[in-house]
Design a protein around this motif. Structure first.
Motif, PDB file in Angstrom:
ATOM      1  N   ALA A 207       0.837  -1.207   0.000  1.00 35.69           N
ATOM      2  CA  ALA A 207       0.000   0.000   0.000  1.00 35.69           C
ATOM      3  C   ALA A 207       0.871   1.256   0.000  1.00 35.69           C
ATOM      4  O   ALA A 207       0.574   2.234  -0.704  1.00 35.69           O
ATOM      5  N   LEU A 210       2.484   1.750  -3.463  1.00 37.96           N
ATOM      6  CA  LEU A 210       1.502   2.281  -4.408  1.00 37.96           C
ATOM      7  C   LEU A 210       1.290   3.775  -4.179  1.00 37.96           C
ATOM      8  O   LEU A 210       1.235   4.567  -5.126  1.00 37.96           O
ATOM      9  N   ARG A 211       1.163   4.143  -2.915  1.00 40.87           N
ATOM     10  CA  ARG A 211       0.980   5.555  -2.556  1.00 40.87           C
ATOM     11  C   ARG A 211       2.090   6.414  -3.156  1.00 40.87           C
ATOM     12  O   ARG A 211       1.842   7.496  -3.692  1.00 40.87           O
ATOM     13  N   SER A 225      -4.718   4.082  -0.540  1.00 42.99           N
ATOM     14  CA  SER A 225      -3.448   3.400  -0.250  1.00 42.99           C
ATOM     15  C   SER A 225      -2.996   3.690   1.174  1.00 42.99           C
ATOM     16  O   SER A 225      -2.555   2.791   1.904  1.00 42.99           O
ATOM     17  N   ILE A 263      -8.046  -5.341   0.061  1.00 40.73           N
ATOM     18  CA  ILE A 263      -6.888  -4.814  -0.673  1.00 40.73           C
ATOM     19  C   ILE A 263      -6.706  -5.571  -1.983  1.00 40.73           C
ATOM     20  O   ILE A 263      -6.231  -5.019  -2.984  1.00 40.73           O
ATOM     21  N   LYS A 267      -6.294  -3.856  -5.547  1.00 39.89           N
ATOM     22  CA  LYS A 267      -5.180  -4.152  -6.456  1.00 39.89           C
ATOM     23  C   LYS A 267      -5.693  -4.600  -7.820  1.00 39.89           C
ATOM     24  O   LYS A 267      -5.102  -4.261  -8.858  1.00 39.89           O
TER      25      LYS A 267
END
Length: 312
Positions: A207, A210-211, A225, A263, A267
């Motif tokens: 997460a 991704l952020r 995220s 999550i 995704k």
């Protein structure tokens, strides 16, 4: 002691997931260097090709041996893997072995009787030994790279935490293969404590990666995220507390399962968005598919742990 049948099946299932993971780690590293670091690029490429060869040999003896659960879980491949590979090969110029994905699409599970256990056992033992040697080398490579990045000798677009993250995954793979080679019969309760702590931390870091890879204008996705990162940080701490018996493991398993389902959907939507060019980011589509498979792998483990908990 592990039976011959379980040794064969568990080994091949482990490799179908982790060998692809290792080859993609090598790809992400290879694509992340500047032209100056040709030696690092070449080494990563060599590992990628070696894991390609290993995965081919695993696939060639997995048909009818591995479980349907694994093949249907979306952890070996997903419906998006092939397209993600093609797009990522186009973006990077790296020739990804899409034929392996096509071969995996044809695999069937659970008809073990048509295979000779003796011949399969020999082949699996050889594959396990190759996996140990290759993974040990990849761990050394990642460790050296992380040291050079942290001491500002090498620049890469991959975060230092990501290098550490994928090194931990390689170490887990090595440990699990070694235990299989020693025919260790796994204690699923102990495994649940260890794996939930490990994978909750991995999900939290996904997460956060991704952020940091999303375009700054993608406010909603960045906030989502962030929220997942905080939730899995909390679950990681709960899993650690469960090891000390201060929190019931069943609660951590249930909470982790719900969070991983969520999550995983995030995704999946992200992978589709990347493939359809609807998300602004510096994320190659194969990374989206890669972390989706990791969530699917963890979900399958959590389902096993939930069943074990219900039997106690």
């Amino acid at each position: 002691m592990l039976s011959t049948g379980n040794y064969i099946r568990q080994s091949l299932e482990l490799h179908l997931y982790f060998t692809r993971t290792m080859k993609e780690h090598s790809f992400f590293l290879e694509a992340g260097f500047t032209p100056k670091d040709k030696n690092y690029i070449d080494e990563a490429d060599a590992f990628r090709l070696a894991f390609d060869n290993l995965l081919f040999d695993v696939i060639s003896i997995s048909d009818g041996v591995v479980s349907r659960d694994l093949l249907e879980a979306g952890e070996a491949i997903t419906p998006y893997t092939l397209d993600a590979e093609k797009a990522s090969a186009y973006y990077t110029g790296v020739k990804i072995a899409t034929n392996l994905t096509k071969l995996e699409e044809e695999l069937a599970g659970d008809s073990f009787s048509r295979h000779s256990h003796e011949e399969l056992e020999r082949k699996v033992a050889a594959i396990n030994n190759r996996a140990l040697e290759l993974t040990a080398g990849l761990i050394r490579y990642k460790s050296r790279l992380l040291s050079d990045v942290l001491s500002c000798k090498v620049f890469t677009v991959n975060y230092p935490l990501l290098i550490d993250h994928i090194m931990r995954e390689a170490k887990l793979y090595f440990t699990l293969v070694k235990r299989l080679q020693e025919r260790e019969d796994i204690d699923l309760e102990r495994e649940a404590y260890e794996q939930e702590y490990f994978w909750n931390r991995i999900m939290a870091e996904h997460a956060k990666f991704l952020r940091g890879l999303l375009d700054p204008t993608e406010d909603e996705l960045i906030n989502m995220s962030n929220n997942f990162g905080r939730e899995f940080d909390k679950l990681t701490m709960e899993a650690r507390e469960a090891m000390n018996q201060s929190v019931p493991l069943s609660k951590v398993t249930d909470d982790s399962y719900k969070a991983t389902l969520a999550i995983g959907k995030f995704k999946e939507q992200g992978t589709v968005g990347l493939l359809e060019c609807k998300i602004k980011s510096i994320i190659v589509p194969l990374l989206g598919d890669h972390i989706l498979r990791e969530a699917n792998h963890y979900l399958r483990l959590l389902k096993i742990f939930k069943r074990v908990g219900e039997l106690e």
